[in-house]
Design a protein around this motif. Sequence first.
Motif, mmCIF file in Angstrom:
data_model
loop_
_atom_site.group_PDB
_atom_site.id
_atom_site.type_symbol
_atom_site.label_atom_id
_atom_site.label_comp_id
_atom_site.label_asym_id
_atom_site.label_seq_id
_atom_site.Cartn_x
_atom_site.Cartn_y
_atom_site.Cartn_z
ATOM 1 N N ARG A 14 0.799 -1.096 -0.032
ATOM 2 C CA ARG A 14 0.309 0.201 0.076
ATOM 3 C C ARG A 14 0.827 1.278 -0.007
ATOM 4 N NH1 ARG A 14 -2.512 -4.021 2.695
ATOM 5 N NH2 ARG A 14 -4.298 -4.948 1.751
ATOM 6 N N GLN A 17 -0.637 4.180 -1.926
ATOM 7 C CA GLN A 17 -1.763 4.763 -1.163
ATOM 8 C C GLN A 17 -1.331 5.758 0.214
ATOM 9 O OE1 GLN A 17 -4.702 1.899 0.319
ATOM 10 N NE2 GLN A 17 -4.586 0.575 -1.518
ATOM 11 N N ARG A 242 -10.935 2.947 3.319
ATOM 12 C CA ARG A 242 -11.353 1.440 3.402
ATOM 13 C C ARG A 242 -11.983 1.088 1.984
ATOM 14 N NH1 ARG A 242 -12.218 -3.110 3.456
ATOM 15 N NH2 ARG A 242 -12.472 -4.365 5.415
ATOM 16 N N PRO A 247 -7.651 -2.565 -0.033
ATOM 17 C CA PRO A 247 -7.534 -1.462 0.993
ATOM 18 C C PRO A 247 -6.722 -2.377 2.135
ATOM 19 C CG PRO A 247 -9.614 -2.281 1.140
ATOM 20 C CD PRO A 247 -9.162 -2.877 -0.114
#
Length: 263
Positions: A14, A17, A242, A247
Motif C-alpha cells: 500500500r 496509497q 477503506r 485496502p
Amino acid sequence: MNIATWNVNSLKVRLEQVLNFLVQNDIDVLCLQETKITDDKFPYESFKSLGYKSYWLGQKTFNGVAIVSRYQSTKTSYNLYGNIEEQKRLISVTISSEIGKICVVCVYCPNGQMIDSEKYEYKIKWFDKLADLVKNELLKNDHLIVLGDYNVAPKDDDVYNSEICKDQILTSSTERKSFNKLIQLGLVDAFRLFKQPEKSYSWWDYRRLSFKRNMGFRIDHILLSYSLKEFCKTCKIDKSLRGFEKPSDHAPVIAVISNNLYE
C-alpha cells in the motif's frame, strides 16, 4: 500540525496509497503500523522525495512500525525500553513544533487472538509495560502523543454490536481496563473531544462484507497529554480509504494540533 495514524497492513502493498494520503491530507506526522517489512526494505527514498524524514522498526511478515515526519527527530527510541528482542511494536520520536517539543509514540498493540490464550496474556502484560512507559514520558515531556492501533474498542459505542461482541477479544473488560489505565495517567482520547457521527469505526474485518455492512470497531486511537487538549482542533476517521481497491482493513485517524486560535 496534521498528525495521523494508520495500520496499513503491509507498506509494500500500500505504499502508493500512503504517499497519496500524505499529499492529499497535508500530513505533517504519520504513524504507521503493520508495515511487515524488514529494515533494509523500508522505502525511505519514496518519503524523502516528498520532504519527509523516516524512522522505522521493521519485522518480516509481521508487526513493524514507522513514523514519517516533516520534523527532524531529536531523540528516537525503539520498542519498550529498548528491548531489541521484543516484537517490533513501538517507536517514538521527539520533535520541535510550533507548539514546542512533542514526544510522539507510535504503537501497534498486540491483538491477543483469543480470551485466556497465551497471546491474550502477552497483550495484557504488554499494556502494563506501555503504561509504565507513558507514565515516564509524561514526567519527562511537556507534550505527549501516543497513537496507533491499540486493538481495543474502549466503550460499547466503539463496537458495531455491543451485545454480540461482549467480552470478546478487543472488547473484554480486562482489555478495556488496560486502555483506561493509560487514559487515567493523564491522556485524552482526541476523537472523543468532538461530536462524531454515530457508528464511527476504524477497523472492519475483510470477511462477511463487514465494511459494506459497517460491522466495525474503533480500535485506532490518538491519545493526547492534557497539555495538548486545548490545541486539538479536530479529529476524524477517514473511512474513504477503506473503500479502495485492495485496502488495508484499517482506516486512518487524523488530528489537527495547532496553537492558531483561528483554525
